[in-house]
Write a protein that holds these residues in place. Structure first.
Motif, PDB file in Angstrom:
ATOM      1  N   ASN A   8       0.803  -1.225   0.000  1.00  0.00           N
ATOM      2  CA  ASN A   8       0.000   0.000   0.000  1.00  0.00           C
ATOM      3  C   ASN A   8       0.836   1.275   0.000  1.00  0.00           C
ATOM      4  O   ASN A   8       0.318   2.349  -0.310  1.00  0.00           O
ATOM      5  N   ASN A   9       2.119   1.180   0.359  1.00  0.00           N
ATOM      6  CA  ASN A   9       2.937   2.381   0.522  1.00  0.00           C
ATOM      7  C   ASN A   9       4.120   2.497  -0.420  1.00  0.00           C
ATOM      8  O   ASN A   9       4.810   3.520  -0.396  1.00  0.00           O
TER       9      ASN A   9
ATOM     10  N   MET B 162      -1.087   6.405   6.163  1.00  0.00           N
ATOM     11  CA  MET B 162      -0.493   5.262   5.487  1.00  0.00           C
ATOM     12  C   MET B 162       0.957   5.039   5.913  1.00  0.00           C
ATOM     13  O   MET B 162       1.424   3.899   5.992  1.00  0.00           O
ATOM     14  N   LEU B 163       1.648   6.115   6.211  1.00  0.00           N
ATOM     15  CA  LEU B 163       3.070   6.028   6.592  1.00  0.00           C
ATOM     16  C   LEU B 163       3.277   5.668   8.058  1.00  0.00           C
ATOM     17  O   LEU B 163       4.402   5.359   8.473  1.00  0.00           O
TER      18      LEU B 163
ATOM     19  N   LEU C  17       4.029   5.671  -2.541  1.00  0.00           N
ATOM     20  CA  LEU C  17       4.222   6.874  -1.730  1.00  0.00           C
ATOM     21  C   LEU C  17       5.693   7.026  -1.335  1.00  0.00           C
ATOM     22  O   LEU C  17       6.252   8.119  -1.410  1.00  0.00           O
TER      23      LEU C  17
ATOM     24  N   SER D 171       7.652   8.231  -4.194  1.00  0.00           N
ATOM     25  CA  SER D 171       7.402   9.657  -4.365  1.00  0.00           C
ATOM     26  C   SER D 171       8.243  10.474  -3.387  1.00  0.00           C
ATOM     27  O   SER D 171       8.831  11.502  -3.766  1.00  0.00           O
TER      28      SER D 171
ATOM     29  N   PHE E  72       2.419  16.296   3.237  1.00  0.00           N
ATOM     30  CA  PHE E  72       1.597  15.103   3.112  1.00  0.00           C
ATOM     31  C   PHE E  72       0.151  15.436   3.389  1.00  0.00           C
ATOM     32  O   PHE E  72      -0.137  16.330   4.185  1.00  0.00           O
ATOM     33  N   THR E  73      -0.739  14.682   2.775  1.00  0.00           N
ATOM     34  CA  THR E  73      -2.147  14.764   3.146  1.00  0.00           C
ATOM     35  C   THR E  73      -2.315  13.947   4.423  1.00  0.00           C
ATOM     36  O   THR E  73      -1.468  13.091   4.729  1.00  0.00           O
TER      37      THR E  73
ATOM     38  N   ARG F  16      -4.267  11.536   4.869  1.00  0.00           N
ATOM     39  CA  ARG F  16      -4.368  10.133   4.446  1.00  0.00           C
ATOM     40  C   ARG F  16      -2.985   9.539   4.205  1.00  0.00           C
ATOM     41  O   ARG F  16      -2.699   8.411   4.605  1.00  0.00           O
ATOM     42  N   GLU F  17      -2.113  10.281   3.543  1.00  0.00           N
ATOM     43  CA  GLU F  17      -0.751   9.800   3.299  1.00  0.00           C
ATOM     44  C   GLU F  17      -0.009   9.589   4.612  1.00  0.00           C
ATOM     45  O   GLU F  17       0.698   8.589   4.788  1.00  0.00           O
TER      46      GLU F  17
END
Length: 127
Positions: A11-12, A120-121, A15, A18, A113-114, A116-117
């Motif tokens: 899932n990451n 996720m992290l 990201l 990025s 980051f948002t 949501r991001e």
């Protein structure tokens, strides 16, 4: 050492790739690069195993060729779909230990980051 599930990597990975494209301090770049390298090893293993599972459950024509839909997706028999999904979920739930230290928020200073991001992290960040 970080203990996570394989799905956290799956899932990451985009990201993290990025983040690796951002300009970071030398220390932060090093931490992110090590993390991404370890994640990528596990991700590549996941892709290979997932492909094996897909091929095991794929519908095949009379010539033994995999049947795909118009979008190129492999077709799975409806009767085997639940078992197929169970195998994939078991794979994704695999617990792993990455031989890296968790990142800190300071390592990501200057990167936006948002919410949501950031959620996720969370498995990769030490508070």
């Amino acid at each position: 050492m970080i203990e996570i599930q394989l799905k956290d990597i799956v899932n990451n990975i985009d990201l993290m790739q990025s983040i690796a494209q951002k300009t970071l301090s030398a220390r932060s770049a090093f931490v992110v690069a090590r993390m991404l390298r370890e994640m990528d090893k596990e991700y590549q293993s996941f892709v290979n195993i997932r492909n094996d599972i897909v091929m095991q459950y794929a519908m095949k024509d009379d010539n033994g060729e995999v049947i795909r839909d118009d979008k190129g997706n492999v077709q799975i028999e409806k009767e085997q779909l639940q078992e197929f999904n169970q195998k994939i979920n078991e794979l994704l739930d695999t617990k792993l230990q990455l031989n890296v230290t968790q990142m800190t928020l300071n390592d990501l200073d200057g990167v936006s980051f948002t919410p949501r991001e950031m959620m996720m992290l969370e498995p990769f960040i030490m508070e």
